[in-house]
Design an enzyme around this catalytic site. Sequence first.
Site, PDB file in Angstrom:
ATOM      1  N   HIS A 115     -23.813  14.021 -12.727  1.00  0.00           N
ATOM      2  CA  HIS A 115     -23.668  14.681 -14.025  1.00  0.00           C
ATOM      3  C   HIS A 115     -23.309  16.133 -13.774  1.00  0.00           C
ATOM      4  CE1 HIS A 115     -27.673  16.485 -13.373  1.00  0.00           C
ATOM      5  NE2 HIS A 115     -28.037  15.281 -12.972  1.00  0.00           N
ATOM      6  N   GLY A 119     -20.249  16.861 -18.574  1.00  0.00           N
ATOM      7  CA  GLY A 119     -20.409  15.447 -18.886  1.00  0.00           C
ATOM      8  C   GLY A 119     -20.749  14.591 -17.686  1.00  0.00           C
ATOM      9  N   ASP A 242     -14.996  28.631 -12.269  1.00  0.00           N
ATOM     10  CA  ASP A 242     -16.329  28.158 -11.871  1.00  0.00           C
ATOM     11  C   ASP A 242     -16.337  27.612 -10.446  1.00  0.00           C
ATOM     12  OD1 ASP A 242     -19.034  27.737 -12.280  1.00  0.00           O
ATOM     13  OD2 ASP A 242     -18.764  25.734 -13.114  1.00  0.00           O
TER      14      ASP A 242
END
Length: 709
Positions: A115, A119, A242
């Site tokens: 996860h 999502g 990220d």
Amino acid sequence: MSGPSGRLATRSGPSGRVSRRTGSSRRGMLGLGLVQVPPVPYRDPATAVMPDPVVAEKNRFCGNCGEKVGRSRGDRPGRTEGFCRACGTEFSFTPKLRKGDLVAGQYEVLGCLAHGGLGWIYLARDHNVSDRWVVLKGLLNSGDAEAHKTAAAERSFLAEVEHPNIVKIINFVQHPDPRTGVPVGHIVMEYVGGKSLRDLIVELRERESEDAGLPVAQVIAYALEALRALDHLHAKGLLYCDFKPDNVIQSEEQIKLIDLGGVRRAEDSVTPVYTTPGYRVPESELRELGPTVSSDLYTVGRTMAVLSTRFSFTREHPHTLPDPAQAPVFEAYESYHRFLLRTTHPEADSRFHSAGDMSEQLTGVLREVLSLDSGQPHPAPSTLFGPERFLAGAAPGVRAGGDPDALLAPDSPAGLAATLPAPLVDPADPAAGLLGGLAAGRPEELVATLEAAPSPTPETRLMLARALILSGRAEEAAGPLAEFEARMPGDWRTHWYTALTSVRLGDWEHARDRFDELYAHLPGEAAPKLGLAACLERTGDPDAAARLLDTVWTTDRSYVGTAFRLARIRLGQGDRGGAARVLDTVPELSSLYTAAQTAAVVAQVTADDPGTLAEADLTEAGRRLERLGLQGEVGDRLRARVLETALEWTLAGHAPARPVRLLGDDLDEEGLRRNLERTYRALARTATDPAERRRLVDRANARRPRTWI
């Protein structure tokens, strides 16, 4: 020496850009073929499925306001579905797909793999294409409109990206939510079987110690490949946002960036920014500037630091690095530490501004790290500096003929300014072709030519500044440098020639500080280290100077002047053997090999008190001199240097344990005096100056053996 500041680019100083030669990085395989990175076996997808797919409570947050949700209270476990108490947004952390579900009539779900921030990630088989393994990525919360928008954005970005180091998108499909029947989007991506960099560092620390870090060379190999991927994204106007160890997978000998959920266009100021604490730039920067190329590269630096050393990167050091005293790897690899300081600098303008420039500096750091680890050179030409320069074929301090001790004499301001590598001319400058042909000219003549240039370009003014410095008119270089800075604000070469001006004027402290800043700005380059080392030696820190020189010499033996400087420092520290060993590493094919061997002879017989020398020092110097086979004045002067030291050693009361010969005669007072008399008379016969000839004859008479007749 002063610690690495990491600061060079300020509002009044050079920008973080290394050069204007940016372009795309074209590096190849993992580790550039230089690093042996342990391969990670391809993982059987069936073994990667989670037996009990659950989102840990500590990772449950509202997708709208970021508040904690789904947390336990007392004995009551936290809910995986419900509504945020702060804003009322519905949340759901339960997988929407189950084993056996057929998505879009094509993809059969086998279970959950992990996860992520946006999502669940599922493993599936593509029944339409040879039952290949694929990955489906869904949403945390099908009722979260913002998450839907982000997933749609991820789909469009992924469709544009084709790069071997970035996970490949295959399709985008929808499947009804089992609770509501509302179609939910799923991205279909290639399956990357391997382990994330986070998995690798966690396993290492479980296997060895909690403070263990991956080898620095391996970390750099990962970063170089990641920079290739980011360079590709940046060239398309995209930002990754990220980057972190969790989002990089190594499979066999390849890495891939996964989870492009945070990717956005560089000009996008509306889409929410997804970043991770401990890796992202300061929040104030994100609010003011938003994500940038610089902030993307910042995340790479933070990831490198986390992989190579253990520190509290989210609490104690969310935007800083630990001191080298707390992180031994930073102390062992100073250039690596300085590289990370620049990459993660709190001021955006002081960082790297292109993945290509960052890769160039990191590649230089990698070669240093490999050389320090193995003791073997890993040289490569610099893209920013020319080679070390020699005057009249001599290294710094080396003289043809004359006093052999001059071989290890300290650098003069003029000599150091002339011999340090010079920054290369920017090929984009209109006058680049002409200047390239003028660069080798005499500085005095070059000044007149450049001052007469009718339409001087920035590079013309910069070369004029250099010519003025080298011709002894350093004060006058300020004018051309100011003109260059006005036309090329922030260029680091202004600071280079400011440092060189200080060297020529003998202002070693100011030059030291400027070279220190340049080292922090260009940690992968040898030239700033050479300049800094010379200034450190002059300002009373020979140990720090020796460390820098040893790093340069261990990495690249083409900087031969470095061997002479390092040997001089070793000799000053009383390490005659160390000085000779350094000089012995000068390659035999070098034009300065004979000079290096001559300097080694001098080093072996140099001592404040010759009586402290060992017999072996004298005999080895003699054998080395005989192997050199030097003829004429140079050989005779060196011979006299060795014999004079041996005579002082003998007069101090020393004598060999058994009969020994030195340079063809006995190593005792009588034999040394005979040898010295012959040597000085040979020098007198070749002397052209009458006064020098008389001095040498007097010296021969003074050294002749004592007799009654």
